[in-house]
Design an enzyme around this catalytic site. Structure first.
Site, mmCIF file in Angstrom:
data_model
loop_
_atom_site.group_PDB
_atom_site.id
_atom_site.type_symbol
_atom_site.label_atom_id
_atom_site.label_comp_id
_atom_site.label_asym_id
_atom_site.label_seq_id
_atom_site.Cartn_x
_atom_site.Cartn_y
_atom_site.Cartn_z
ATOM 1 N N LYS A 179 0.868 -1.421 0.026
ATOM 2 C CA LYS A 179 0.052 -0.017 -0.092
ATOM 3 C C LYS A 179 1.020 1.300 0.045
ATOM 4 O O LYS A 179 0.418 2.322 -0.390
ATOM 5 C CB LYS A 179 -0.898 -0.072 1.224
ATOM 6 C CG LYS A 179 -2.036 -0.695 1.309
ATOM 7 C CD LYS A 179 -2.888 -0.641 2.786
ATOM 8 C CE LYS A 179 -2.329 -1.350 3.818
ATOM 9 N NZ LYS A 179 -2.261 -2.741 3.668
ATOM 10 N N ASP A 193 -3.749 2.945 8.262
ATOM 11 C CA ASP A 193 -3.947 1.898 7.211
ATOM 12 C C ASP A 193 -5.330 2.231 6.712
ATOM 13 O O ASP A 193 -5.388 1.974 5.638
ATOM 14 C CB ASP A 193 -3.771 0.596 7.982
ATOM 15 C CG ASP A 193 -4.384 -0.502 7.225
ATOM 16 O OD1 ASP A 193 -3.399 -0.993 6.256
ATOM 17 O OD2 ASP A 193 -5.500 -1.074 7.429
ATOM 18 N N LYS A 226 -6.198 2.684 2.477
ATOM 19 C CA LYS A 226 -6.992 2.196 1.586
ATOM 20 C C LYS A 226 -8.089 3.129 0.952
ATOM 21 O O LYS A 226 -8.552 3.021 0.056
ATOM 22 C CB LYS A 226 -7.738 1.033 2.450
ATOM 23 C CG LYS A 226 -6.840 -0.105 2.965
ATOM 24 C CD LYS A 226 -7.323 -0.959 3.861
ATOM 25 C CE LYS A 226 -6.503 -2.066 4.135
ATOM 26 N NZ LYS A 226 -6.478 -2.716 5.587
#
Lengths: 341, 341
Positions: free
Chosen positions: A125, A221, A225
């Site tokens: 990511k 996190d 996303k």
């Protein structure tokens, strides 16, 4: 199809296992014959233009600690960038671990692969959260595909759902639980009345949370996303700095009791509407998005077909590995102009 | 793209409205310029090879009861089969009402359209539940596309999700709540302690259930949707007679109390594993599939990425109309070999 695999952690290893187990099925049902022509871990690499043996990769990694020690094809201390430059391949899979300040070294892996005309699948990511608009542009300019299904929802095809299934809808907003660790902690606090610190310790003991848990519990996190969803599904060219982030460190048992009194509970919600935000919010228990444990859930709101929620496990080595396979077949179908259904 | 629209009920009318509202958007974003060259209702038809005016269709239907009364382009007492044979078009949309004994007249509409080389979009479950394997074969033989997104989940793209997003997965089973009427009735009985008969009456008053409610409450509607899922997602060539069906007439308040004691409730569940079944079952409240009201939910279980649940409104005129648009764009993209993402 020739593949360079970067990273042989949980996801990388499971991907090799998946290829091993499904070799015949992939050939029979998808006409796909994947060859790993090079594999890189943190200590070295192994390469063979004819394709490395899947079993051999796993065995050497387990027994010797690094594929660089492969007596036939291994090289110690060589780095991924050299492999990307020297080895011919159609696809580079970036499955090394995430770093969120510079995105390196994965950022350079992805950029260089694209510039060399190689398609890229990333389960990492970091570079995407920091620079997805630029990476998408770079890939378009170089006419290669950049795919990253596994970065949101693990094996649950949240990105594909938004892009392939809702393609004709006008999606006006989305919101969801995108981090399994915080969902586990909040569920534990809710059901068992434990404090945040206790629940975090439980999550760490079970391996759900890292020793340094900040990325999860401070909402970073989830924010990564959201950036990926915003770019891929809503075509909004944003990066991590555009997200307003609040984590769950401040949540107390009292907050949860109050939410309970309103027939709800507290979840760490990522949302994209006018603004992009991560924050703990009270969610009604009757809301389909209100899932517990380590599950993830995203609700897309569209203009003409209402709210649609997709729920699944958001992480896991084999699950994320299966998302790489999905991307690989998607790339192959796009190259060959194959009708996908 | 020239369209023949059969059926001008709730779904058909909303589809015309959708085209009207999104004309510019469809052209700008999808390069789609849909023309309705003929429209048929139960009393007549209206046709114009240059394309009928969308507003005009809606106005004449509302003011005069049938498009057959259109003074310029209408014909009374003409049937759909004649229109299918006489009018040139790329796509026939079958949106007339469902009949489950012979599937007629929709069955003949679909068969004849396919034989004439016209692509078909059906929101009508009847012919599909009775003869989907044969219809798929007929469409393949005639090299036309048969699409029916709206038959399962209304606007929620359950079929697309199973086929497009889980394409590389091995789906081992699926189960779900596929009928909003029975879900409403069971939710009402559960939350308010009403009897089956009372809850059914409520559903009828709200327009959720028909005066003759058998198709819903005896599980036949759910069974039809399972047949369509089995054929489309799992490629199992089955029809309605292959489904073992039990409805919800026998469910009592006592049954619900007992389920409640086990932290669950009773739902009418359609499932496909070794066998294909519709039956009332106790579902845990913690199961993501356990949604209430008129919502639908389906859980797909796949080998490597676990359980994935999709939830949304299962019916509604505008929702189902939006699914027709999805199918239309899918057909257009397949014809033109356009990359879909």
């Amino acid at each position: 199809m020739r593949i360079i695999l970067i990273g042989l952690g949980n996801v990388g290893k499971n991907f090799v296992k998946l290829l091993l187990n499904r070799q015949k099925d992939l050939m029979d049902n998808f006409g796909l014959s994947p060859r790993i022509v090079a594999v890189v871990d943190s200590k070295g690499a192994s390469r063979n233009p004819r394709g490395l043996d899947f079993n051999g990769i796993l065995k050497i990694k387990e027994e010797m600690g690094s594929v660089g020690k492969d007596p036939l094809f291994g090289e110690e201390n060589i780095i991924a960038l050299d492999i990307i430059r020297e080895v011919e391949a159609e696809v580079v899979i970036e499955a090394s671990s995430t770093e969120l300040v510079t995105g390196e070294p994965a950022m350079s892996h992805i950029e260089n692969s694209i510039k060399m005309g190689k398609h890229v699948i990333s389960t990492n990511k970091g570079p995407l959260a920091l620079a997805l608009p630029a990476l998408i542009e770079l890939a378009e300019y170089n006419q290669v595909m950049l795919r990253f299904s596994g970065t949101v929802g693990g094996g649950t095809p949240i990105l594909d759902f938004g892009r392939k299934c809702l393609t004709t809808e006008k999606i006006v907003s989305l919101k969801g639980i995108l981090n399994g660790t915080t969902n586990y902690i909040l569920s534990k606090m809710d059901f068992e009345g434990t404090s945040f610190e206790e629940a975090l310790k439980f999550a760490q003991n079970l391996g759900y949370a890292e020793a340094e848990p900040s990325t999860d519990i401070d909402g970073i996190d989830t924010a990564c996303k959201l950036v990926i969803l915003a770019n891929w599904v809503l075509k909004r060219r944003v990066t991590l700095k555009d997200v307003k982030i609040t984590g769950i460190r401040q949540i107390t048992r009292k907050d949860l009791r109050e939410a309970n009194n309103k027939k709800g509970t507290i979840k760490l919600i990522g949302s994209i509407s006018e603004n992009i935000k991560v924050e703990p919010l009270t969610v009604l228990r009757s809301d389909p998005m209100c899932v517990n444990g380590t599950l993830n859930a995203v609700t897309f709101s569209s203009l003409t077909s209402g709210d649609q929620t997709i729920i699944g496990r958001g992480a896991g080595g084999m699950e994320t590995a299966s998302s790489i396979l999905r991307d690989l077949i998607n790339i192959r179908n796009n190259i060959s102009g194959r009708e996908r259904f």
